[in-house]
Design an enzyme around this catalytic site. Structure first.
Site, short mmCIF file in Angstrom:
data_model
loop_
_atom_site.label_atom_id
_atom_site.label_comp_id
_atom_site.label_asym_id
_atom_site.label_seq_id
_atom_site.Cartn_x
_atom_site.Cartn_y
_atom_site.Cartn_z
N GLN A 31 0.77 -1.18 -0.01
CA GLN A 31 0.03 0.02 0.02
C GLN A 31 0.78 1.33 -0.06
O GLN A 31 0.49 2.20 -0.71
CB GLN A 31 -1.03 -0.07 1.05
CG GLN A 31 -1.94 -1.03 1.03
CD GLN A 31 -3.07 -0.61 0.03
OE1 GLN A 31 -3.36 0.32 -0.37
NE2 GLN A 31 -3.70 -1.85 -0.54
N GLN A 89 2.22 -2.44 14.25
CA GLN A 89 1.89 -0.97 14.34
C GLN A 89 1.89 -0.46 15.91
O GLN A 89 2.48 0.36 16.04
CB GLN A 89 0.47 -0.84 13.82
CG GLN A 89 0.49 -0.97 12.26
CD GLN A 89 -0.82 -0.54 11.64
OE1 GLN A 89 -1.70 -0.26 12.05
NE2 GLN A 89 -0.79 -0.83 10.49
N HIS A 111 -6.71 0.22 7.55
CA HIS A 111 -7.27 -0.94 8.03
C HIS A 111 -7.50 -0.83 9.53
O HIS A 111 -6.80 0.06 10.17
CB HIS A 111 -6.52 -2.28 7.88
CG HIS A 111 -6.86 -3.47 8.50
ND1 HIS A 111 -8.27 -3.96 8.42
CD2 HIS A 111 -6.44 -4.59 8.96
CE1 HIS A 111 -8.68 -4.94 8.89
NE2 HIS A 111 -7.39 -5.62 9.39
N GLU A 198 -11.59 -12.28 4.52
CA GLU A 198 -9.96 -12.97 4.16
C GLU A 198 -10.10 -14.19 5.04
O GLU A 198 -9.53 -15.32 4.49
CB GLU A 198 -8.87 -12.17 4.44
CG GLU A 198 -8.60 -11.80 6.14
CD GLU A 198 -7.61 -10.64 6.47
OE1 GLU A 198 -7.64 -9.91 5.28
OE2 GLU A 198 -7.34 -10.28 7.64
N GLU A 230 -7.72 -28.20 -12.63
CA GLU A 230 -9.31 -28.33 -12.48
C GLU A 230 -9.52 -27.62 -11.08
O GLU A 230 -10.32 -26.76 -11.31
CB GLU A 230 -9.79 -29.66 -12.22
CG GLU A 230 -10.07 -30.63 -13.65
CD GLU A 230 -10.97 -29.56 -14.37
OE1 GLU A 230 -11.90 -29.22 -13.77
OE2 GLU A 230 -10.88 -29.68 -15.57
P1 NAD Z 1 3.56 -4.65 3.57
O1 NAD Z 1 3.90 -5.71 4.23
O2 NAD Z 1 3.44 -4.71 2.09
O3 NAD Z 1 4.52 -3.25 3.74
C1 NAD Z 1 4.74 -2.94 5.04
C2 NAD Z 1 5.72 -1.83 5.18
O4 NAD Z 1 6.41 -1.62 6.76
C3 NAD Z 1 7.20 -2.06 4.28
O5 NAD Z 1 7.63 -0.70 3.67
C4 NAD Z 1 7.99 -2.49 5.14
O6 NAD Z 1 9.44 -2.40 4.80
C5 NAD Z 1 7.90 -1.96 6.50
N1 NAD Z 1 8.16 -2.57 7.64
C6 NAD Z 1 7.78 -3.96 7.90
N2 NAD Z 1 7.92 -4.30 9.11
C7 NAD Z 1 8.73 -3.02 9.61
C8 NAD Z 1 9.20 -2.68 11.22
N3 NAD Z 1 9.41 -3.79 11.99
N4 NAD Z 1 9.64 -1.65 11.06
C9 NAD Z 1 9.51 -0.58 10.34
N5 NAD Z 1 8.79 -0.98 9.16
C10 NAD Z 1 8.54 -1.89 8.79
O7 NAD Z 1 2.12 -4.11 4.16
P2 NAD Z 1 0.90 -3.63 3.38
O8 NAD Z 1 -0.13 -4.94 2.71
O9 NAD Z 1 1.19 -2.44 2.57
O10 NAD Z 1 0.08 -3.17 4.68
C11 NAD Z 1 -0.13 -2.03 5.52
C12 NAD Z 1 -1.43 -1.55 5.86
O11 NAD Z 1 -2.32 -1.52 4.86
C13 NAD Z 1 -1.87 -2.81 6.75
O12 NAD Z 1 -2.57 -1.86 7.94
C14 NAD Z 1 -2.88 -3.62 5.94
O13 NAD Z 1 -3.59 -4.14 6.64
C15 NAD Z 1 -3.62 -2.50 5.06
N6 NAD Z 1 -4.04 -2.88 3.86
C16 NAD Z 1 -3.45 -3.88 2.98
C17 NAD Z 1 -3.83 -4.32 1.57
C18 NAD Z 1 -3.22 -5.08 0.76
O14 NAD Z 1 -3.86 -5.60 -0.21
N7 NAD Z 1 -1.96 -5.37 0.88
C19 NAD Z 1 -5.31 -3.80 1.53
C20 NAD Z 1 -5.98 -2.99 2.06
C21 NAD Z 1 -5.19 -2.51 3.51
#
Ligand code: NAD
Ligand code: MG
Length: 335
Positions: A31, A89, A111, A198, A230
């Site tokens: 995202q 988070q 989210h 999900e 299939e």
């Molecule tokens: P992601 O895992 O793709 O990306 C997370 C980011 O955080 C990356 O840049 C990573 O480098 C960084 N990161 C990971 N661990 C870390 C840490 N310990 N300290 C600092 N940075 C760190 O996540 P995402 O899928 O983009 O999800 C982000 C938010 O968006 C979440 O709240 C998720 O629920 C929401 N969301 C995701 C989707 C989706 O399809 N992926 C859809 C809708 C909402």
């Protein structure tokens, strides 16, 4: 924007409410990269917050974005969007984000997990909102580049300034959501329906259904390649038809034999027992039981999670699928 409306489009949004403000995007994953780039191209001032050792730093900088450490970005942002993994988070909020969030800032999420399940409790003077695209990040980016958009949910948890809604809507419009429609909901409803979808249908339900169908055919002695085609490969074709035309529209495209088998045999697979299980899954989400379990799993170092990942990766359906997909290289990385 009128208060009785609950679906908004670009015409309802005013991007100028973000003028003179800095939007900090924390994280540059699925995202994060899409929000940062779309907002920048919508004329918004964007900075990206990442760990010092993040492999995404070079990427974001190469795309012309200013990259800061998470704490510095949180502090610089008037609007701060948390696009870090849900399970990280709360810890990152305490250690790096909270200090940079001043009264009057708008804290945002994609989210409802952290807010709805009490993982983050922002101070009363901070506005708290959500824009949750109903699609993965690469689609949020690609659709935007093509002049389209992914529909979004928006929600307001706290509005201390009285301006949270117009800013949240401007943000949704800036990432392209206003081209498709932005539905207003609550953190609670977004968090609970998203987890249910999900777990029961999109990921948990679908993968287990594919797995069970594949194994049934293989156990009965059929060629695993036929079982793969299939039970997994063709699922996309059926889902694409449902996505475009609904369930009945899909049924118009399949043979009468398939349609008869569908309507008479489907309810034998998804039975009353399955529905009872779905209600239990929903109840565990609503009570916070699932969130508690997932947080505990993370606190324990994700031991079970990693083990289940490894087990799933070694299944026959993955091996057969890997071989077959390598003969169809055009299937991969299409997005
Ligand atoms: P992601 O895992 O793709 O990306 C997370 C980011 O955080 C990356 O840049 C990573 O480098 C960084 N990161 C990971 N661990 C870390 C840490 N310990 N300290 C600092 N940075 C760190 O996540 P995402 O899928 O983009 O999800 C982000 C938010 O968006 C979440 O709240 C998720 O629920 C929401 N969301 C995701 C989707 C989706 O399809 N992926 C859809 C809708 C909402
Ligand atoms: Mg700030």
């Amino acid at each position: 924007m009128a208060d009785d409306k609950d679906i908004f489009y670009d015409a309802d949004a005013d991007l100028s409410v973000l003028e003179g403000k800095t939007v900090a995007i924390l994280g540059y994953g699925s995202q994060g990269h899409a929000h940062a780039l779309n907002l920048k191209e919508s004329g918004v001032d964007v900075v990206v917050g990442l760990r010092p050792d993040s492999s995404s730093r070079a990427d974001a900088e190469a795309q012309g974005l200013e990259v800061l450490d998470i704490a510095d970005a949180a502090s610089k942002g008037d609007v701060v969007m948390v696009l870090l993994p849900d399970e990280r988070q709360a810890e990152l909020w305490r250690e790096e984000i909270a200090d940079g969030i001043a009264d009057g800032d708008l804290l945002m999420f994609a989210h409802g997990f952290s807010i709805n399940f009490g993982q983050i409790d922002p101070p009363a003077g901070v506005d708290v909102g959500m824009v949750a695209p109903k699609g993965p990040g690469h689609l949020v980016r690609r659709q935007f580049e093509e002049g389209r958009g992914v529909p979004c949910l928006m929600a307001i948890h706290q509005d201390s300034t009285g301006t949270a809604r117009e800013k949240v809507l401007a943000y949704a419009s800036g990432i392209g959501g206003g081209r498709a429609g932005v539905i207003e909901t609550t953190f609670k409803d977004e968090a609970e329906t998203d987890l249910f979808g999900e777990q029961a249908v999109l990921c948990g339900g679908a993968t287990e259904l594919v797995q069970a169908g594949f194994e049934t055919l293989v156990e009965a002695g059929y060629d695993p390649r036929l079982a793969y085609f299939e039970c997994l490969h063709e699922l996309k074709l059926i889902v694409d038809l449902m996505y475009e035309q609904g369930i009945q529209g899909m049924r118009d495209s399949i043979s009468n034999t398939a349609e008869y088998g569908d309507m008479t045999r489907g309810p034998k697979v998804i039975t009353e027992e399955t529905r009872v299980a779905m209600r239990k899954i929903l109840a565990d989400i609503q009570s916070g039981e699932f969130a508690k379990e997932w947080i505990a799993e993370n606190e324990a170092g994700q031991e079970n999670f990693q083990r289940m990942r490894d087990e799933a990766a070694s299944k026959q359906v993955e091996q057969v699928g890997g071989e077959l997909r390598s003969m169809m290289p055009w299937i991969q990385n299409k997005d």
